[in-house]
Design a protein around this motif. Sequence first.
Motif, short mmCIF file in Angstrom:
data_model
loop_
_atom_site.label_atom_id
_atom_site.label_comp_id
_atom_site.label_asym_id
_atom_site.label_seq_id
_atom_site.Cartn_x
_atom_site.Cartn_y
_atom_site.Cartn_z
N SER A 144 0.86 -1.18 0.00
CA SER A 144 0.00 0.00 0.00
C SER A 144 0.89 1.23 0.00
CB SER A 144 -0.93 0.01 1.21
OG SER A 144 -1.67 1.22 1.27
N SER A 145 0.45 2.28 -0.68
CA SER A 145 1.17 3.56 -0.68
C SER A 145 0.52 4.56 0.26
CB SER A 145 1.20 4.13 -2.11
OG SER A 145 -0.13 4.34 -2.59
N THR A 146 -0.48 4.12 1.04
CA THR A 146 -1.19 4.99 1.97
C THR A 146 -0.53 4.93 3.34
OG1 THR A 146 -3.24 4.56 0.77
CG2 THR A 146 -3.44 5.53 2.97
N GLN A 147 -0.39 6.08 4.02
CA GLN A 147 0.23 6.13 5.33
C GLN A 147 -0.56 5.27 6.32
OE1 GLN A 147 0.45 10.02 7.08
NE2 GLN A 147 2.14 9.49 8.45
N TYR A 148 0.19 4.56 7.19
CA TYR A 148 -0.35 3.65 8.21
C TYR A 148 -0.94 2.37 7.62
CZ TYR A 148 -0.06 8.05 10.77
OH TYR A 148 0.38 9.24 11.30
N TYR A 149 -0.75 2.13 6.35
CA TYR A 149 -1.27 0.91 5.73
C TYR A 149 -0.13 0.20 5.01
CZ TYR A 149 -5.91 2.77 6.68
OH TYR A 149 -7.03 3.24 7.32
N PRO A 150 -0.28 -1.09 4.67
CA PRO A 150 -1.47 -1.94 4.87
C PRO A 150 -1.62 -2.37 6.34
CG PRO A 150 0.29 -3.22 3.91
CD PRO A 150 0.78 -1.80 3.94
N GLN A 151 -2.83 -2.75 6.71
CA GLN A 151 -3.13 -3.27 8.04
C GLN A 151 -3.68 -4.69 7.93
OE1 GLN A 151 -5.83 -0.67 10.05
NE2 GLN A 151 -4.40 1.05 10.16
N LEU A 152 -3.28 -5.51 8.89
CA LEU A 152 -3.83 -6.85 9.01
C LEU A 152 -4.78 -6.84 10.19
CD1 LEU A 152 -3.87 -9.84 8.14
CD2 LEU A 152 -1.98 -10.23 9.73
N ILE A 153 -6.07 -6.92 9.93
CA ILE A 153 -7.10 -6.80 10.97
C ILE A 153 -7.79 -8.15 11.15
CG2 ILE A 153 -9.22 -5.63 11.68
CD1 ILE A 153 -8.37 -3.28 9.92
N LEU A 154 -7.72 -8.67 12.36
CA LEU A 154 -8.45 -9.88 12.72
C LEU A 154 -9.56 -9.48 13.68
CD1 LEU A 154 -5.46 -12.31 13.39
CD2 LEU A 154 -6.62 -11.85 11.23
N GLU A 155 -10.80 -9.57 13.25
CA GLU A 155 -11.93 -9.07 14.03
C GLU A 155 -12.86 -10.21 14.43
OE1 GLU A 155 -15.74 -5.99 13.54
OE2 GLU A 155 -14.10 -6.00 12.08
N GLY A 156 -13.01 -10.37 15.74
CA GLY A 156 -13.96 -11.36 16.25
C GLY A 156 -15.20 -10.67 16.76
N THR A 157 -16.38 -11.21 16.45
CA THR A 157 -17.64 -10.59 16.84
C THR A 157 -18.38 -11.39 17.90
OG1 THR A 157 -18.78 -11.67 14.99
CG2 THR A 157 -17.88 -9.47 14.60
N GLU A 158 -17.80 -12.50 18.37
CA GLU A 158 -18.47 -13.27 19.42
C GLU A 158 -18.29 -12.55 20.75
OE1 GLU A 158 -16.63 -14.93 21.88
OE2 GLU A 158 -14.71 -14.23 21.11
N THR A 159 -19.18 -12.84 21.72
CA THR A 159 -19.22 -12.07 22.97
C THR A 159 -18.89 -12.90 24.19
OG1 THR A 159 -21.60 -12.50 23.16
CG2 THR A 159 -20.93 -10.48 22.02
N THR A 160 -18.26 -14.06 24.02
CA THR A 160 -17.90 -14.87 25.18
C THR A 160 -16.66 -14.30 25.86
OG1 THR A 160 -16.49 -16.36 23.89
CG2 THR A 160 -18.83 -16.91 24.03
N THR A 161 -16.33 -14.83 27.03
CA THR A 161 -15.17 -14.35 27.79
C THR A 161 -13.90 -15.13 27.46
OG1 THR A 161 -15.73 -15.80 29.64
CG2 THR A 161 -16.62 -13.55 29.68
N GLY A 162 -13.96 -16.02 26.49
CA GLY A 162 -12.78 -16.81 26.11
C GLY A 162 -11.80 -15.98 25.31
N THR A 163 -10.84 -16.66 24.71
CA THR A 163 -9.82 -15.95 23.93
C THR A 163 -10.42 -15.31 22.70
OG1 THR A 163 -9.29 -17.99 22.74
CG2 THR A 163 -8.00 -17.49 24.73
N GLY A 164 -9.82 -14.23 22.27
CA GLY A 164 -10.27 -13.52 21.08
C GLY A 164 -9.52 -14.00 19.85
N PRO A 165 -9.44 -13.15 18.83
CA PRO A 165 -8.72 -13.54 17.60
C PRO A 165 -7.27 -13.92 17.90
CG PRO A 165 -9.98 -11.53 17.28
CD PRO A 165 -10.04 -11.82 18.73
N SER A 166 -6.74 -14.83 17.13
CA SER A 166 -5.39 -15.35 17.38
C SER A 166 -4.58 -15.37 16.09
CB SER A 166 -5.46 -16.78 17.95
OG SER A 166 -6.18 -16.82 19.16
#
Length: 487
Positions: A144-166
């Motif tokens: 990417s030629s854009t400042q602060y990019y590229p980004q690797l985003i791992l997004e979890g939408t579950e609401t449990t108290t266990g581990t999040g994205p890994s």
Amino acid sequence: MKWIGQHIWDFISRFRSDVYIDDDASLNVKTIKSETTINLTLPDVSYVNFLNRSQYFGHIGSDSGSKLTEFVLYESITSPQDTFGIYVLEHGNTKIRTYDAAGTAAHFEIEADGNITLDAEGDIILEAAGNDITMDTDNLHLTSSTQYYPQLILEGTETTTGTGPSIRLKKNGADSVNGEVLGNLQFIGDASNGSEQSFANIVGSIEDVDYGNECGQINIQVAHEGTLRDAFVAAAVKDATSGEANQVNVTIANAVGSTTTVAGDLTVSGGDITLSGTGRIQGVDTVSASTDAANKSYVDGKYMYSYIQIHGRTQNDNTVWNFPDASADGEFNWHEATSHDAWDGADSGVTNDGDNTTAGTTVISLAREIGVMGIVLPYDCTLVGFTGIGRDLTGNNPFKAGLWTSQEFSTYGGNANDTNYTLRAVATASYSGGGGSSYNGICKLEDLTANHTLPAGQILLPSLSESTSSRSYVSMTIVLKVPIITV
């Protein structure tokens, strides 16, 4: 075989029509040929079907209003059910679809003898209902030629108290060994000459591969002079003995000249701080006895200085030493010690026969009324300073101050009336103000000439004297060098 009339008809038909069928008998192929565009006009919801004798293998068609055009290929069976289709919808939206009527086996594979390019004016969305997207390749390269990019985003939408994205760095190789690196996170940039340089690195590796005793290690590294060096290393204790279970050893910084800064408090649960070589803890006044012996010894060897100020005045018989006296009358409660002359010579019954002003050797006996006015030393220390200022009242006479210590401090609680005291320092008044100067003005009392080591428990006792019958007022300062004591 055609007879001659049929051949003539075929040629005439070809000249009369732009579209004709060419029959290649040698290949058993019939070809539709045209010199212009061929239009197939069909009513709504109609299709052009493709058959191999009685077997369908595809069709082309459109829906009502021509808002959907589809090209579908399917298994060559009498009643087609499993299909592959290309569907063109309104605004050019296009869908490619496979369908298995009996299950979910209608897999889709693109096999290219070259590169595959996905060039989208918008976004590219991958949806995998089976929950896995697998790539078999050496590099996944995002630019990417854009400042602060590229980004690797791992997004979890579950609401449990266990581990999040890994993020899992998995090395799935057989026969792993101790010391084997499992993965790296590298931080790479360009050096000033344009060459690529790894400036920081996080390395995970195997400390012990044995089943049941698996141990790992993590290294956080930074570059110094172009070489990655460990800044933080955490390693589990392999081959742990009794008492070492669950232990993880941590090393911080690299090389003995490195500095580690803790912004807040530092809590040591184990109770020990070990210093190597000439290392020491700076900026502390006490260290616990459980601290490393070398460091405790270092702190115990440091000192502080204590300053004691005493005010006094002489009485009428000024040639003898005057001491503070618990039973004396007067503003300052100082009283002369009979027969202990500080100016004119020997006194009978005095251990040091002389003028009673020789530091370290003059010893006199003083009554308990004087002794209780002294200062008790709680610790071993060194007398390093004895000085002051003073003035003579009316006679312009020189004067002096003395400092004594008891020798018999071990007899506390005894019934003796007198205790011997040794003279430790003498400070004599002087002035240097030019013409008109006198002892009536503020004079300096000269300091002692040598230090004296004094054990704990001794009594410090000040004294004053004047050369003739007059009165002098003196303010004395005692300086003690006291060791810092650890507990």
